[in-house]
Design a protein around this motif. Structure first.
Motif, PDB file in Angstrom:
ATOM      1  N   LYS A  24       0.832  -1.215   0.000  1.00 43.75           N
ATOM      2  CA  LYS A  24       0.000   0.000   0.000  1.00 43.75           C
ATOM      3  C   LYS A  24       0.861   1.258   0.000  1.00 43.75           C
ATOM      4  N   GLU A  25       1.969   1.205   0.733  1.00 49.42           N
ATOM      5  CA  GLU A  25       2.857   2.372   0.771  1.00 49.42           C
ATOM      6  C   GLU A  25       3.490   2.625  -0.584  1.00 49.42           C
ATOM      7  N   PHE A  26       3.929   1.554  -1.244  1.00 47.14           N
ATOM      8  CA  PHE A  26       4.519   1.717  -2.571  1.00 47.14           C
ATOM      9  C   PHE A  26       3.471   2.164  -3.589  1.00 47.14           C
ATOM     10  N   LEU A  27       2.274   1.597  -3.521  1.00 44.78           N
ATOM     11  CA  LEU A  27       1.225   1.985  -4.468  1.00 44.78           C
ATOM     12  C   LEU A  27       0.870   3.453  -4.310  1.00 44.78           C
ATOM     13  N   ALA A  28       0.833   3.930  -3.062  1.00 45.34           N
ATOM     14  CA  ALA A  28       0.546   5.348  -2.829  1.00 45.34           C
ATOM     15  C   ALA A  28       1.652   6.215  -3.412  1.00 45.34           C
ATOM     16  N   TYR A  29       2.891   5.791  -3.200  1.00 42.92           N
ATOM     17  CA  TYR A  29       4.033   6.545  -3.725  1.00 42.92           C
ATOM     18  C   TYR A  29       4.018   6.561  -5.256  1.00 42.92           C
ATOM     19  N   LEU A  30       3.673   5.424  -5.855  1.00 41.93           N
ATOM     20  CA  LEU A  30       3.672   5.298  -7.314  1.00 41.93           C
ATOM     21  C   LEU A  30       2.384   5.827  -7.942  1.00 41.93           C
ATOM     22  N   ASP A  31       1.416   6.188  -7.102  1.00 43.07           N
ATOM     23  CA  ASP A  31       0.112   6.675  -7.565  1.00 43.07           C
ATOM     24  C   ASP A  31      -0.583   5.617  -8.419  1.00 43.07           C
ATOM     25  N   VAL A  32      -0.575   4.381  -7.904  1.00 40.22           N
ATOM     26  CA  VAL A  32      -1.239   3.264  -8.579  1.00 40.22           C
ATOM     27  C   VAL A  32      -2.375   2.766  -7.688  1.00 40.22           C
ATOM     28  N   PRO A  33      -3.621   2.778  -8.164  1.00 42.92           N
ATOM     29  CA  PRO A  33      -4.730   2.246  -7.357  1.00 42.92           C
ATOM     30  C   PRO A  33      -4.627   0.737  -7.204  1.00 42.92           C
ATOM     31  N   ARG A  34      -5.159   0.200  -6.127  1.00 46.20           N
ATOM     32  CA  ARG A  34      -5.024  -1.229  -5.834  1.00 46.20           C
ATOM     33  C   ARG A  34      -5.656  -2.107  -6.906  1.00 46.20           C
ATOM     34  N   ASN A  35      -6.698  -1.594  -7.600  1.00 43.89           N
ATOM     35  CA  ASN A  35      -7.323  -2.411  -8.641  1.00 43.89           C
ATOM     36  C   ASN A  35      -6.439  -2.509  -9.887  1.00 43.89           C
ATOM     37  N   GLU A  36      -5.319  -1.767  -9.905  1.00 46.68           N
ATOM     38  CA  GLU A  36      -4.375  -1.871 -11.015  1.00 46.68           C
ATOM     39  C   GLU A  36      -3.085  -2.557 -10.564  1.00 46.68           C
ATOM     40  N   LEU A  37      -3.210  -3.387  -9.535  1.00 43.04           N
ATOM     41  CA  LEU A  37      -2.111  -4.235  -9.066  1.00 43.04           C
ATOM     42  C   LEU A  37      -2.406  -5.678  -9.445  1.00 43.04           C
ATOM     43  N   ILE A  38      -1.403  -6.387  -9.982  1.00 40.03           N
ATOM     44  CA  ILE A  38      -1.488  -7.829 -10.208  1.00 40.03           C
ATOM     45  C   ILE A  38      -0.490  -8.488  -9.265  1.00 40.03           C
ATOM     46  N   ALA A  39      -0.933  -9.528  -8.546  1.00 39.41           N
ATOM     47  CA  ALA A  39      -0.092 -10.145  -7.526  1.00 39.41           C
ATOM     48  C   ALA A  39      -0.083 -11.661  -7.674  1.00 39.41           C
ATOM     49  N   PHE A  40       1.067 -12.256  -7.324  1.00 40.90           N
ATOM     50  CA  PHE A  40       1.269 -13.703  -7.416  1.00 40.90           C
ATOM     51  C   PHE A  40       1.789 -14.229  -6.078  1.00 40.90           C
ATOM     52  N   GLY A  41       1.225 -15.345  -5.606  1.00 47.94           N
ATOM     53  CA  GLY A  41       1.705 -15.930  -4.364  1.00 47.94           C
ATOM     54  C   GLY A  41       1.318 -17.390  -4.235  1.00 47.94           C
ATOM     55  N   ASP A  42       1.897 -18.049  -3.238  1.00 54.84           N
ATOM     56  CA  ASP A  42       1.609 -19.471  -3.039  1.00 54.84           C
ATOM     57  C   ASP A  42       1.319 -19.843  -1.593  1.00 54.84           C
ATOM     58  N   GLY A  43       1.696 -18.973  -0.627  1.00 59.24           N
ATOM     59  CA  GLY A  43       1.587 -19.328   0.780  1.00 59.24           C
ATOM     60  C   GLY A  43       0.669 -18.398   1.541  1.00 59.24           C
ATOM     61  N   GLU A  44       0.398 -18.768   2.799  1.00 56.95           N
ATOM     62  CA  GLU A  44      -0.541 -17.996   3.596  1.00 56.95           C
ATOM     63  C   GLU A  44      -0.060 -16.581   3.887  1.00 56.95           C
ATOM     64  N   ASN A  45       1.252 -16.353   3.842  1.00 63.19           N
ATOM     65  CA  ASN A  45       1.741 -14.980   4.046  1.00 63.19           C
ATOM     66  C   ASN A  45       1.507 -14.104   2.813  1.00 63.19           C
ATOM     67  N   ASP A  46       0.914 -14.687   1.765  1.00 63.65           N
ATOM     68  CA  ASP A  46       0.571 -13.921   0.554  1.00 63.65           C
ATOM     69  C   ASP A  46      -0.908 -13.546   0.507  1.00 63.65           C
ATOM     70  N   ILE A  47      -1.711 -14.055   1.439  1.00 68.87           N
ATOM     71  CA  ILE A  47      -3.163 -13.891   1.345  1.00 68.87           C
ATOM     72  C   ILE A  47      -3.581 -12.422   1.363  1.00 68.87           C
ATOM     73  N   GLU A  48      -3.046 -11.630   2.290  1.00 64.96           N
ATOM     74  CA  GLU A  48      -3.430 -10.213   2.346  1.00 64.96           C
ATOM     75  C   GLU A  48      -3.061  -9.491   1.048  1.00 64.96           C
ATOM     76  N   MET A  49      -1.894  -9.835   0.487  1.00 65.42           N
ATOM     77  CA  MET A  49      -1.445  -9.227  -0.766  1.00 65.42           C
ATOM     78  C   MET A  49      -2.386  -9.589  -1.915  1.00 65.42           C
ATOM     79  N   LEU A  50      -2.809 -10.848  -1.984  1.00 64.67           N
ATOM     80  CA  LEU A  50      -3.696 -11.281  -3.053  1.00 64.67           C
ATOM     81  C   LEU A  50      -5.081 -10.653  -2.905  1.00 64.67           C
ATOM     82  N   LYS A  51      -5.524 -10.475  -1.668  1.00 62.23           N
ATOM     83  CA  LYS A  51      -6.813  -9.814  -1.444  1.00 62.23           C
ATOM     84  C   LYS A  51      -6.762  -8.344  -1.842  1.00 62.23           C
ATOM     85  N   LEU A  52      -5.602  -7.738  -1.686  1.00 61.19           N
ATOM     86  CA  LEU A  52      -5.431  -6.331  -2.031  1.00 61.19           C
ATOM     87  C   LEU A  52      -5.500  -6.090  -3.531  1.00 61.19           C
ATOM     88  N   ALA A  53      -4.968  -7.017  -4.318  1.00 66.18           N
ATOM     89  CA  ALA A  53      -4.765  -6.807  -5.748  1.00 66.18           C
ATOM     90  C   ALA A  53      -6.051  -6.915  -6.555  1.00 66.18           C
TER      91      ALA A  53
END
Length: 274
Positions: free
Chosen positions: A205-234
């Motif tokens: 979220k901090e990087f997206l704010a800095y880059l002026d990129v809305p969360r709906n324009e994020l694509i994310a890839f993950g495989d483990g439970e520590n990726d769940i919040e990131m995948l929900k964000l994207a």
């Protein structure tokens, strides 16, 4: 303006971007990164690995990628740490003491991750020493955790212990401590302990704010439970074919496995359409 449906890419490393041999195709990444930049898209590595390890892993691309390290506790831009979320030394020692009393033997595999160095016991079994030295190249062996220096910044603890206890561990410690924790896992027995409300999504979220990129324009890839919040964000979320079932349930799409260049194949599909 880009014709891509995203302006930022976020990828986990272990089990996602790298194959099981901890390798990735550098030439293919260079080509994809160049194409992404031509479309004005940014690339962010979001990993449980510490900043020092990631800077080595992506040394030739460090000026072209941003890093969310230690599951969001450390943010790196242009190869330099720009923010950390840390524990006090007192908080670390309180957690170590709780582990020692509540889960006997767990501290044998425990590693305390700091910005300057990481620390584990000299009595740690050789198998875990090798793993610690690889993932934490700045690691130091100590006789007791009371020896960790007061002038380091402590971002994370990692312990090899059955992850089924992680909720119990989190609740039990938080009910006793002022410095609250978030206990997560990347898919193996290893549990990562970071400050409460710290995760990959918070760092992104901090990087997206800095880059002026809305969360709906994020694509994310993950495989483990520590990726769940990131995948929900994207806006676009991909679980790897080799990922945990709990991750596949919340992702919008499934990518080929990490051993089949899954991240590159999905990104190439979008780039070819663009």
């Amino acid at each position: 303006m880009t014709n891509l449906p995203f302006k930022a890419v976020a990828v986990d490393v272990d089990g996602t971007f790298e194959n099981d041999d901890k390798e990735y195709d550098h030439q293919m990444f260079k080509q994809i990164l160049h194409q992404l930049h031509q479309h004005g898209a940014h690339f962010i590595i979001a990993s449980g690995r510490p900043a020092g390890r990631l800077i080595e892993d992506f040394s030739e691309f460090i000026d072209s990628v941003d890093l969310v390290a230690d599951n969001g506790a450390v943010l790196v831009r242009d190869g330099k740490i720009i923010r950390t979320t840390t524990f006090s030394k007192k908080g670390i020692l309180q957690f170590v003491d709780y582990l020692r009393r509540r889960y006997p033997g767990s501290t044998k595999t425990l590693l305390v991750s700091g910005v300057k160095h990481s620390y584990f016991l000299k009595s740690t079994p050789p198998k875990f020493k090798r793993s610690h030295h690889y993932f934490y190249p700045n690691s130091i062996e100590i006789d007791d955790f009371s020896q960790i220096p007061a002038d380091d910044q402590y971002t994370k603890l990692t312990v090899d212990y059955p992850s089924k206890v992680r909720r119990e561990l989190e609740y039990g410690f938080n009910s006793r401590s002022v410095e609250k924790v978030n206990v997560t896992t990347s898919g193996w027995n290893y549990m990562d302990i970071i400050r409460q409300n710290v995760n990959k999504a918070a760092g992104l979220k901090e990087f997206l704010a800095y880059l002026d990129v809305p969360r709906n324009e994020l694509i994310a890839f993950g495989d483990g439970e520590n990726d769940i919040e990131m995948l929900k964000l994207a806006g676009l979320s991909y679980a790897m074919a080799n990922g945990q079932d709990s991750v596949k349930k919340i992702a919008k799409f499934i990518a080929p496995s990490n051993n089949d260049n899954g991240v590159f194949k999905v990104l190439n599909k979008y780039l070819n359409k663009a």
